[in-house]
Design a protein around this motif. Structure first.
Motif, short mmCIF file in Angstrom:
data_model
loop_
_atom_site.label_atom_id
_atom_site.label_comp_id
_atom_site.label_asym_id
_atom_site.label_seq_id
_atom_site.Cartn_x
_atom_site.Cartn_y
_atom_site.Cartn_z
N GLY A 103 -27.54 -97.38 69.97
CA GLY A 103 -27.67 -96.20 69.12
C GLY A 103 -28.73 -96.40 68.06
O GLY A 103 -29.53 -95.50 67.78
N ALA A 104 -28.77 -97.61 67.49
CA ALA A 104 -29.78 -97.91 66.47
C ALA A 104 -31.17 -97.88 67.08
O ALA A 104 -32.12 -97.36 66.48
N ALA A 105 -31.30 -98.43 68.30
CA ALA A 105 -32.60 -98.45 68.98
C ALA A 105 -33.08 -97.03 69.27
O ALA A 105 -34.27 -96.71 69.12
N ALA A 106 -32.14 -96.17 69.68
CA ALA A 106 -32.49 -94.78 69.97
C ALA A 106 -32.93 -94.05 68.71
O ALA A 106 -33.87 -93.25 68.73
N SER A 107 -32.27 -94.36 67.59
CA SER A 107 -32.63 -93.73 66.31
C SER A 107 -34.03 -94.15 65.89
O SER A 107 -34.84 -93.32 65.44
N VAL A 108 -34.34 -95.43 66.03
CA VAL A 108 -35.67 -95.94 65.68
C VAL A 108 -36.73 -95.29 66.56
O VAL A 108 -37.80 -94.91 66.09
N ARG A 146 -41.18 -91.47 67.35
CA ARG A 146 -41.74 -90.29 68.02
C ARG A 146 -42.04 -89.17 67.04
O ARG A 146 -43.05 -88.47 67.17
N ALA A 147 -41.17 -88.99 66.05
CA ALA A 147 -41.39 -87.95 65.04
C ALA A 147 -42.66 -88.23 64.25
O ALA A 147 -43.46 -87.31 63.98
N VAL A 148 -42.87 -89.48 63.88
CA VAL A 148 -44.09 -89.86 63.16
C VAL A 148 -45.30 -89.64 64.05
O VAL A 148 -46.35 -89.18 63.60
N SER A 149 -45.16 -89.94 65.33
CA SER A 149 -46.26 -89.73 66.29
C SER A 149 -46.63 -88.26 66.38
O SER A 149 -47.80 -87.90 66.51
N LEU A 186 -41.96 -80.13 57.47
CA LEU A 186 -43.07 -81.03 57.77
C LEU A 186 -44.02 -80.46 58.81
O LEU A 186 -45.18 -80.89 58.90
N VAL A 187 -43.55 -79.52 59.61
CA VAL A 187 -44.43 -78.79 60.52
C VAL A 187 -44.10 -77.30 60.43
O VAL A 187 -42.99 -76.93 60.04
N SER A 188 -45.06 -76.48 60.78
CA SER A 188 -44.86 -75.03 60.83
C SER A 188 -45.40 -74.53 62.16
O SER A 188 -46.20 -75.21 62.81
N PHE A 195 -39.63 -80.57 71.91
CA PHE A 195 -39.16 -79.36 71.22
C PHE A 195 -38.09 -79.71 70.18
O PHE A 195 -38.07 -79.16 69.08
N ARG A 196 -37.19 -80.64 70.52
CA ARG A 196 -36.14 -81.05 69.58
C ARG A 196 -36.77 -81.75 68.36
O ARG A 196 -36.36 -81.50 67.22
N LEU A 197 -37.74 -82.61 68.61
CA LEU A 197 -38.42 -83.30 67.51
C LEU A 197 -39.11 -82.30 66.58
O LEU A 197 -39.02 -82.40 65.35
N LEU A 198 -39.80 -81.33 67.17
CA LEU A 198 -40.49 -80.32 66.38
C LEU A 198 -39.51 -79.48 65.59
O LEU A 198 -39.78 -79.08 64.45
N GLY A 199 -38.33 -79.21 66.17
CA GLY A 199 -37.31 -78.43 65.48
C GLY A 199 -36.82 -79.11 64.22
O GLY A 199 -36.66 -78.48 63.17
N VAL A 200 -36.59 -80.43 64.33
CA VAL A 200 -36.15 -81.20 63.16
C VAL A 200 -37.24 -81.23 62.09
O VAL A 200 -36.97 -81.02 60.91
#
Length: 267
Positions: A16-21, A26-29, A68-70, A57-62
């Motif tokens: 779970g920790a690895a997935a969170s990292v 990916r979000a930073v990317s 942080l994005v529009s 799409f999920r990353l962009l939604g968060v």
């Protein structure tokens, strides 16, 4: 039996920790992709990340929920949002050119073997706020805190070249002091030189402040691209002859870019 259950739980926590990292990475990317391209659609972002469109799409939604994005309503593409500016502004306000510049100045002095300085604009002069000496530097001259004329120093020219025309003309319209026989005091010649500084990326002073002293400087930029300082190398004219001066100019520009990045500017 209890030990096995405990190991299994630990394994799940690790996964779970690895997935969170990975999600954070990916979000930073995503932010870096948008910074690089200006805007991009979900498909483009997914392809660069190497993930499924639904993941992108999920990353962009968060990121959009946090400002942080529009998203452009008409084209559906995403771009960096106002939240990024807020974060960048908070970080930039904590950056200090003298603090960030200290290791860069020392490295440049060591690399060039001469004296390196960082200067900032102070009304109609350049003020040296940081100094480091290289192995070949034999002078005891201390430039720290010294106000030097803009028209007769490499740092001054590097700073003046990137000021608004009104500021440049305010300086050039005055009667400029001739400090040596090599000091350029003609407004027309100085205008041409300032244009050359912008084009080449560095400024040079040859015997203009003091006889026997040559120097080269390059501009340092803040996160918004504004020139906030200049980093320079100076030394005796017999060591900084034309060929070596051009070589040192390249090193000085590299140091200026390094310091600009530390100040938040992205090339």
């Amino acid at each position: 039996m209890s030990e096995k259950t405990e190991d299994t739980g630990t394994g799940k926590q690790s996964r779970g920790a690895a997935a969170s990292v990975q999600s954070v990475d990916r979000a930073v990317s995503v932010l870096e992709i948008l910074a690089r391209h200006g805007d991009a659609g979900v498909t483009e972002i997914a392809e660069e990340l190497g993930v499924h469109k639904s993941t992108a799409f999920r990353l962009l939604g968060v990121l959009e929920a946090r400002g942080l994005v529009s998203q452009e309503q008409d084209r559906g593409k995403y771009y960096l949002g106002p939240g990024v500016l807020r974060l960048a502004g908070a970080a930039a306000s904590r950056l200090d050119i003298s603090q960030e510049g200290a290791p860069v100045c020392r490295e440049l002095a060591e690399d060039a073997g001469e004296t390196a300085n960082i200067a900032v604009l102070d009304d109609d002069a350049a003020v040296n706020i940081m100094q480091a000496r290289g192995a070949s530097s034999v002078t005891a001259q201390n430039w720290l805190g010294r106000r030097t004329p803009l028209h007769a120093t490499s740092s001054g020219k590097a700073l003046l070249a990137h000021q608004p025309k009104s500021v440049q003309e305010s300086v050039l319209s005055r009667k400029l002091p001739r400090l040596t026989e090599s000091t350029v005091i003609s407004p027309a010649e100085l205008r041409a030189e300032l244009k050359s500084v912008v084009k080449t990326g560095f400024a040079v002073a040859r015997d203009e402040l003091e006889l026997g002293l040559h120097a080269v400087a390059a501009p340092v930029r803040a996160h918004d691209g504004k020139v906030i300082g200049a980093i320079s190398v100076s030394g005796p004219s017999y060591r900084l002859e034309e060929e070596r001066l051009q070589e040192v100019a390249k090193r000085t520009m590299a140091a200026a870019q390094d310091l600009s990045r530390r100040m938040g500017y992205a090339y």
